[in-house]
Scaffold this motif. Structure first.
Motif, PDB file in Angstrom:
ATOM      1  N   ILE A  22      48.095 -27.224  -4.753  1.00  0.00           N
ATOM      2  CA  ILE A  22      46.638 -27.397  -4.740  1.00  0.00           C
ATOM      3  C   ILE A  22      45.987 -26.706  -5.941  1.00  0.00           C
ATOM      4  N   HIS A  23      46.365 -25.473  -6.200  1.00  0.00           N
ATOM      5  CA  HIS A  23      45.770 -24.692  -7.293  1.00  0.00           C
ATOM      6  C   HIS A  23      46.592 -24.863  -8.569  1.00  0.00           C
ATOM      7  N   LEU A  24      46.623 -26.068  -9.093  1.00  0.00           N
ATOM      8  CA  LEU A  24      47.426 -26.350 -10.282  1.00  0.00           C
ATOM      9  C   LEU A  24      46.993 -25.516 -11.479  1.00  0.00           C
ATOM     10  N   GLU A  25      45.698 -25.203 -11.549  1.00  0.00           N
ATOM     11  CA  GLU A  25      45.163 -24.438 -12.678  1.00  0.00           C
ATOM     12  C   GLU A  25      45.392 -22.939 -12.529  1.00  0.00           C
ATOM     13  N   PHE A  26      45.799 -22.501 -11.326  1.00  0.00           N
ATOM     14  CA  PHE A  26      45.899 -21.072 -11.046  1.00  0.00           C
ATOM     15  C   PHE A  26      47.238 -20.732 -10.389  1.00  0.00           C
ATOM     16  N   PRO A  27      48.348 -21.032 -11.042  1.00  0.00           N
ATOM     17  CA  PRO A  27      49.642 -20.750 -10.407  1.00  0.00           C
ATOM     18  C   PRO A  27      49.892 -19.244 -10.313  1.00  0.00           C
ATOM     19  N   GLU A  28      50.507 -18.867  -9.217  1.00  0.00           N
ATOM     20  CA  GLU A  28      50.919 -17.478  -9.035  1.00  0.00           C
ATOM     21  C   GLU A  28      52.386 -17.490  -8.633  1.00  0.00           C
ATOM     22  N   CYS A  29      53.123 -16.516  -9.109  1.00  0.00           N
ATOM     23  CA  CYS A  29      54.546 -16.465  -8.756  1.00  0.00           C
ATOM     24  C   CYS A  29      54.698 -16.021  -7.301  1.00  0.00           C
ATOM     25  N   PHE A  30      55.796 -16.408  -6.722  1.00  0.00           N
ATOM     26  CA  PHE A  30      56.066 -16.125  -5.319  1.00  0.00           C
ATOM     27  C   PHE A  30      56.012 -14.627  -5.034  1.00  0.00           C
ATOM     28  N   GLU A  31      56.505 -13.824  -5.939  1.00  0.00           N
ATOM     29  CA  GLU A  31      56.556 -12.379  -5.723  1.00  0.00           C
ATOM     30  C   GLU A  31      55.165 -11.760  -5.582  1.00  0.00           C
ATOM     31  N   VAL A  32      54.174 -12.327  -6.255  1.00  0.00           N
ATOM     32  CA  VAL A  32      52.794 -11.828  -6.143  1.00  0.00           C
ATOM     33  C   VAL A  32      52.260 -12.117  -4.741  1.00  0.00           C
ATOM     34  N   ASN A  71      47.802 -13.779 -10.397  1.00  0.00           N
ATOM     35  CA  ASN A  71      49.203 -13.653 -10.777  1.00  0.00           C
ATOM     36  C   ASN A  71      49.545 -12.248 -11.281  1.00  0.00           C
ATOM     37  N   SER A  72      48.944 -11.264 -10.629  1.00  0.00           N
ATOM     38  CA  SER A  72      49.256  -9.881 -10.982  1.00  0.00           C
ATOM     39  C   SER A  72      49.463  -9.074  -9.702  1.00  0.00           C
ATOM     40  N   PHE A  73      50.308  -8.076  -9.819  1.00  0.00           N
ATOM     41  CA  PHE A  73      50.618  -7.232  -8.670  1.00  0.00           C
ATOM     42  C   PHE A  73      49.519  -6.200  -8.451  1.00  0.00           C
TER      43      PHE A  73
END
Length: 158
Positions: A22-32, A71-73
């Protein structure tokens, strides 16, 4: 009929896939995503309809006017939070326009109040501030929204 229920660890991979679809413009990695779940599982819910996940929210206590970048911890939650931050809301198209979003905001307001925090806050993206306003939020100036895109608005309730 859809219902908001607690997100479980085993739901994280599915939720991550939904969010990134859904958020193609705002990807976040799974770990976040995983870190936010482990830091505050009490703020993570899934919307279930016909035994399927059709939406989710990731939220946690935070500090007013400080916006965690996408996408930041986080590292850790603040020792003295003064607001409740909605990090991510995703609804699949089939449940948009239903009362599910209003039920969710009521749920999050309840958490905010039970924690004795002064505000419920989040960031609207993709020109969604009109919906946020319908949900009882107002815009609040904030210059720390670059990772959220050019239409981002810091939104606050109460």
């Amino acid at each position: 009929m859809s219902q908001w229920i607690a997100l479980k660890k085993e739901d994280l991979k599915e939720v991550d896939g939904i969010g990134n679809s859904i958020h193609l413009e705002f990807p976040e990695c799974f770990e976040v995503l995983e870190e936010k779940f482990y830091l505050f599982p009490g703020g993570c819910f899934k919307l279930v309809k016909d035994d399927r996940i059709v939406g989710y929210v990731i939220s946690h206590p935070w500090i007013l006017d400080i916006v965690p970048q996408l996408n930041s911890f986080l590292g850790k939650l603040p020792a003295r939070p003064n607001c409740y931050f909605i990090h991510d809301i995703v609804l699949l198209p089939e449940v948009r326009g239903t009362k599910a979003i209003f039920d969710l905001i009521d749920l999050l307001k309840g958490i905010t109040e039970s924690m004795k925090l002064s505000h419920l806050v989040g960031v609207s993206v993709c020109r969604s501030s009109i919906l946020w306003k319908r949900l009882g939020f107002t815009e609040r100036p904030n210059k720390d929204l670059e990772s959220y895109g050019k239409f981002a608005k810091y939104m606050i309730a109460y």
